[in-house]
Scaffold this active site. Structure first.
Site, PDB file in Angstrom:
ATOM      1  N   GLY A  94       0.770  -1.237   0.000  1.00  0.00           N
ATOM      2  CA  GLY A  94       0.000   0.000   0.000  1.00  0.00           C
ATOM      3  C   GLY A  94       0.804   1.291   0.000  1.00  0.00           C
ATOM      4  O   GLY A  94       0.376   2.287  -0.572  1.00  0.00           O
ATOM      5  N   ASP A 153      -4.438   1.379  11.083  1.00  0.00           N
ATOM      6  CA  ASP A 153      -5.826   1.060  11.426  1.00  0.00           C
ATOM      7  C   ASP A 153      -5.842   0.580  12.879  1.00  0.00           C
ATOM      8  O   ASP A 153      -5.854   1.394  13.799  1.00  0.00           O
ATOM      9  CB  ASP A 153      -6.301   0.004  10.421  1.00  0.00           C
ATOM     10  CG  ASP A 153      -7.744  -0.399  10.598  1.00  0.00           C
ATOM     11  OD1 ASP A 153      -8.473   0.289  11.311  1.00  0.00           O
ATOM     12  OD2 ASP A 153      -8.161  -1.408  10.008  1.00  0.00           O
ATOM     13  N   LEU A 201       2.135  -2.925  12.644  1.00  0.00           N
ATOM     14  CA  LEU A 201       3.393  -2.314  13.070  1.00  0.00           C
ATOM     15  C   LEU A 201       3.785  -2.717  14.481  1.00  0.00           C
ATOM     16  O   LEU A 201       4.972  -2.881  14.763  1.00  0.00           O
ATOM     17  CB  LEU A 201       3.333  -0.792  12.943  1.00  0.00           C
ATOM     18  CG  LEU A 201       3.408  -0.264  11.511  1.00  0.00           C
ATOM     19  CD1 LEU A 201       3.583   1.242  11.525  1.00  0.00           C
ATOM     20  CD2 LEU A 201       4.550  -0.913  10.730  1.00  0.00           C
ATOM     21  N   ASP A 248      -5.927  -0.243  -1.256  1.00  0.00           N
ATOM     22  CA  ASP A 248      -6.762  -1.100  -2.104  1.00  0.00           C
ATOM     23  C   ASP A 248      -7.957  -1.677  -1.376  1.00  0.00           C
ATOM     24  O   ASP A 248      -7.984  -1.778  -0.151  1.00  0.00           O
ATOM     25  CB  ASP A 248      -5.926  -2.286  -2.589  1.00  0.00           C
ATOM     26  CG  ASP A 248      -5.617  -3.257  -1.437  1.00  0.00           C
ATOM     27  OD1 ASP A 248      -5.075  -2.799  -0.414  1.00  0.00           O
ATOM     28  OD2 ASP A 248      -5.955  -4.442  -1.554  1.00  0.00           O
TER      29      ASP A 248
END
Ligand code: IMP
Ligand code: MG
Length: 180
Positions: free
Chosen positions: A50, A108, A113, A164
């Site tokens: 992304g 999100d 991470l 996406d």
């Protein structure tokens, strides 16, 4: 030209952040990074897939000597996080003693991470910072210190500018938000 809503599969997305707003925001982020990293030769670690478009713009906006590398982590399928995080492309660089700037398209839940940071820390970089274009603060379940961000957005699904929906929509120059 006014952007129109678009359909992917049976979902509808409406224009949310325009290409020119994106450009301005990325310039600001680049300037912030330049203030801290003009002489540090940071290594940008881009999280594929992304973040590839954002990263291409960000490294040019920074205008600092730097290096760029890529890794691929996966925790997402369709519209929601699967809860699993996999490292799909391993990092080959020696990052010991180097300032790392992780480049993400969107944060999100923070799971991807927060799973990856301890792995990275094992290689003893001198610092790790996070640059994310979008942050869904309300969705965050794993606390993360985000050093540079573009926009904080509500907990809605977005596509475009690298993001996406099942691999569709990455090429869109603007960001679109799913219509309920
Ligand atoms: P997290 O681990 O829950 O923070 O998820 C981060 C990853 O999920 C991002 O790098 C994206 O690839 C993906 N993601 C999260 N929200 C969205 C969205 O609204 N649209 C597209 N991809 C998303
Ligand atoms: Mg991603």
């Amino acid at each position: 030209m006014k952007l129109q809503p678009l359909n992917i599969g049976d979902l509808t997305f409406q224009p949310y952040i325009s290409a020119s707003e994106i450009r301005e925001k990325v310039e600001e982020m680049g300037q912030q990074i330049r203030e801290r990293h003009a002489h540090s030769n940071p290594l940008f670690l881009v999280i594929l897939n992304g973040a590839f478009i954002f990263a291409a713009d960000l490294v040019r906006a920074c205008q600092v000597p730097c290096e760029i590398t890529f890794t691929r982590l996966s925790s997402y399928e369709g519209l929601s996080s699967t809860g699993q995080v996999e490292t799909l492309i391993e990092l080959n660089e020696d990052i010991k003693g180097r300032p790392i700037i992780i480049v993400e398209d969107i944060i999100d839940t923070g799971k991807t991470l927060s799973h990856f940071l301890p792995i990275l820390q094992k290689s003893a970089p001198s610092s790790i910072e996070i640059a994310a274009f979008l942050v869904k603060r309300e969705a965050m379940e794993y606390p993360l210190k985000i050093d540079y961000w573009g926009y904080e957005i509500p907990n809605d699904f977005v596509i475009g500018y690298g993001l996406d929906f099942d691999e569709k929509g990455r090429e869109l120059p603007a960001i679109y938000q799913k219509v309920d």
